[in-house]
Write a protein that holds these residues in place. Sequence first.
Motif, PDB file in Angstrom:
ATOM      1  N   GLN A   1     -39.669   6.926 -17.104  1.00 40.67           N
ATOM      2  CA  GLN A   1     -40.024   8.093 -16.071  1.00 40.67           C
ATOM      3  C   GLN A   1     -38.957   9.587 -15.962  1.00 40.67           C
ATOM      4  O   GLN A   1     -39.119  10.106 -16.108  1.00 40.67           O
ATOM      5  CB  GLN A   1     -41.353   8.202 -15.162  1.00 40.67           C
ATOM      6  N   LEU A   2     -37.747   7.809 -15.392  1.00 39.32           N
ATOM      7  CA  LEU A   2     -36.731   9.069 -15.141  1.00 39.32           C
ATOM      8  C   LEU A   2     -36.028   9.627 -16.080  1.00 39.32           C
ATOM      9  O   LEU A   2     -35.409  10.356 -16.091  1.00 39.32           O
ATOM     10  CB  LEU A   2     -35.629   8.296 -14.269  1.00 39.32           C
ATOM     11  N   THR A   3     -36.149   8.871 -17.080  1.00 41.75           N
ATOM     12  CA  THR A   3     -35.711   9.818 -18.309  1.00 41.75           C
ATOM     13  C   THR A   3     -36.141  10.835 -18.602  1.00 41.75           C
ATOM     14  O   THR A   3     -35.876  11.875 -19.719  1.00 41.75           O
ATOM     15  CB  THR A   3     -35.822   8.741 -19.546  1.00 41.75           C
ATOM     16  N   GLY A   4     -37.365  11.614 -18.702  1.00 38.79           N
ATOM     17  CA  GLY A   4     -37.965  12.890 -18.765  1.00 38.79           C
ATOM     18  C   GLY A   4     -38.495  12.765 -20.429  1.00 38.79           C
ATOM     19  O   GLY A   4     -38.522  13.711 -20.835  1.00 38.79           O
ATOM     20  N   GLU A   5     -38.426  11.621 -21.145  1.00 36.96           N
ATOM     21  CA  GLU A   5     -38.794  11.598 -22.578  1.00 36.96           C
ATOM     22  C   GLU A   5     -40.027  11.740 -22.171  1.00 36.96           C
ATOM     23  O   GLU A   5     -40.381  11.531 -23.928  1.00 36.96           O
ATOM     24  CB  GLU A   5     -37.836  10.747 -23.363  1.00 36.96           C
ATOM     25  N   PHE A   6     -41.096  11.064 -22.589  1.00 35.98           N
ATOM     26  CA  PHE A   6     -42.316  10.402 -22.701  1.00 35.98           C
ATOM     27  C   PHE A   6     -43.088  10.737 -21.532  1.00 35.98           C
ATOM     28  O   PHE A   6     -43.213  11.204 -20.189  1.00 35.98           O
ATOM     29  CB  PHE A   6     -42.202   9.050 -22.149  1.00 35.98           C
ATOM     30  N   ARG A   7     -44.465  11.631 -22.203  1.00 34.01           N
ATOM     31  CA  ARG A   7     -45.038  12.878 -21.423  1.00 34.01           C
ATOM     32  C   ARG A   7     -45.864  12.238 -20.735  1.00 34.01           C
ATOM     33  O   ARG A   7     -46.874  12.681 -19.786  1.00 34.01           O
ATOM     34  CB  ARG A   7     -45.742  13.137 -22.660  1.00 34.01           C
TER      35      ARG A   7
ATOM     36  N   GLN B   1     -32.242   2.026 -24.732  1.00 33.16           N
ATOM     37  CA  GLN B   1     -30.963   2.088 -23.340  1.00 33.16           C
ATOM     38  C   GLN B   1     -31.602   2.186 -21.864  1.00 33.16           C
ATOM     39  O   GLN B   1     -30.995   1.105 -21.163  1.00 33.16           O
ATOM     40  CB  GLN B   1     -30.678   3.066 -23.894  1.00 33.16           C
ATOM     41  N   ALA B   2     -33.317   2.845 -21.517  1.00 37.29           N
ATOM     42  CA  ALA B   2     -33.434   2.347 -20.003  1.00 37.29           C
ATOM     43  C   ALA B   2     -33.590   1.607 -19.750  1.00 37.29           C
ATOM     44  O   ALA B   2     -33.793   0.724 -18.386  1.00 37.29           O
ATOM     45  CB  ALA B   2     -34.850   3.692 -20.017  1.00 37.29           C
ATOM     46  N   LEU B   3     -34.444   0.163 -20.725  1.00 36.42           N
ATOM     47  CA  LEU B   3     -34.573  -0.890 -19.977  1.00 36.42           C
ATOM     48  C   LEU B   3     -34.039  -2.566 -20.484  1.00 36.42           C
ATOM     49  O   LEU B   3     -33.016  -2.851 -19.296  1.00 36.42           O
ATOM     50  CB  LEU B   3     -36.554  -1.201 -21.449  1.00 36.42           C
ATOM     51  N   HIS B   4     -32.986  -1.835 -21.254  1.00 33.13           N
ATOM     52  CA  HIS B   4     -32.595  -3.072 -21.516  1.00 33.13           C
ATOM     53  C   HIS B   4     -30.863  -3.235 -20.583  1.00 33.13           C
ATOM     54  O   HIS B   4     -30.309  -2.722 -20.158  1.00 33.13           O
ATOM     55  CB  HIS B   4     -31.664  -3.029 -23.148  1.00 33.13           C
TER      56      HIS B   4
END
Length: 140
Positions: A16-22, A97-100
């Motif tokens: 959610q911090l990425t702001g990329e996903f609804r 990039q957010a998870l690995h």
Amino acid sequence: MIDVMEVMERIIERLQLTGEFRKVEVYNGDTEDLQKGLTTAAVYLVYNGAELVSEAGANSVKSIVSVRLSAYLVVKTQKMNTAKAIKTKDMLKVMRQALHGFEFNDRILLWQRESAVSIENRTYIYEQEYMYKDYLVVSS
């Protein structure tokens, strides 16, 4: 061993911090039904199980366990053109990039693989599989 739901909550916060996903949430249904009525540009997390890696025995650690999770990216579009394909690849990259390498409670989430799972009815579903090692301990 860490509660898997706690891990998933941390992953949701991270994405959610990425702001990329609804939408980012845990999915508890059959993965075959992922494309029915789901939000586009959404990530659904699924617990894939745990597997005993090795018996330990030192420092009250009974065994080492490999825990597997999948993150499914759902993209719906009228037509997959070059711009949409690039945007989808970018979203997959942001997710990876957010998870690995994401660290939580002295554990590290590692990316394992990525694949297109389903492409039908203008719904594209991509899976990224992640793994982390955990420990079963003997309580005193």
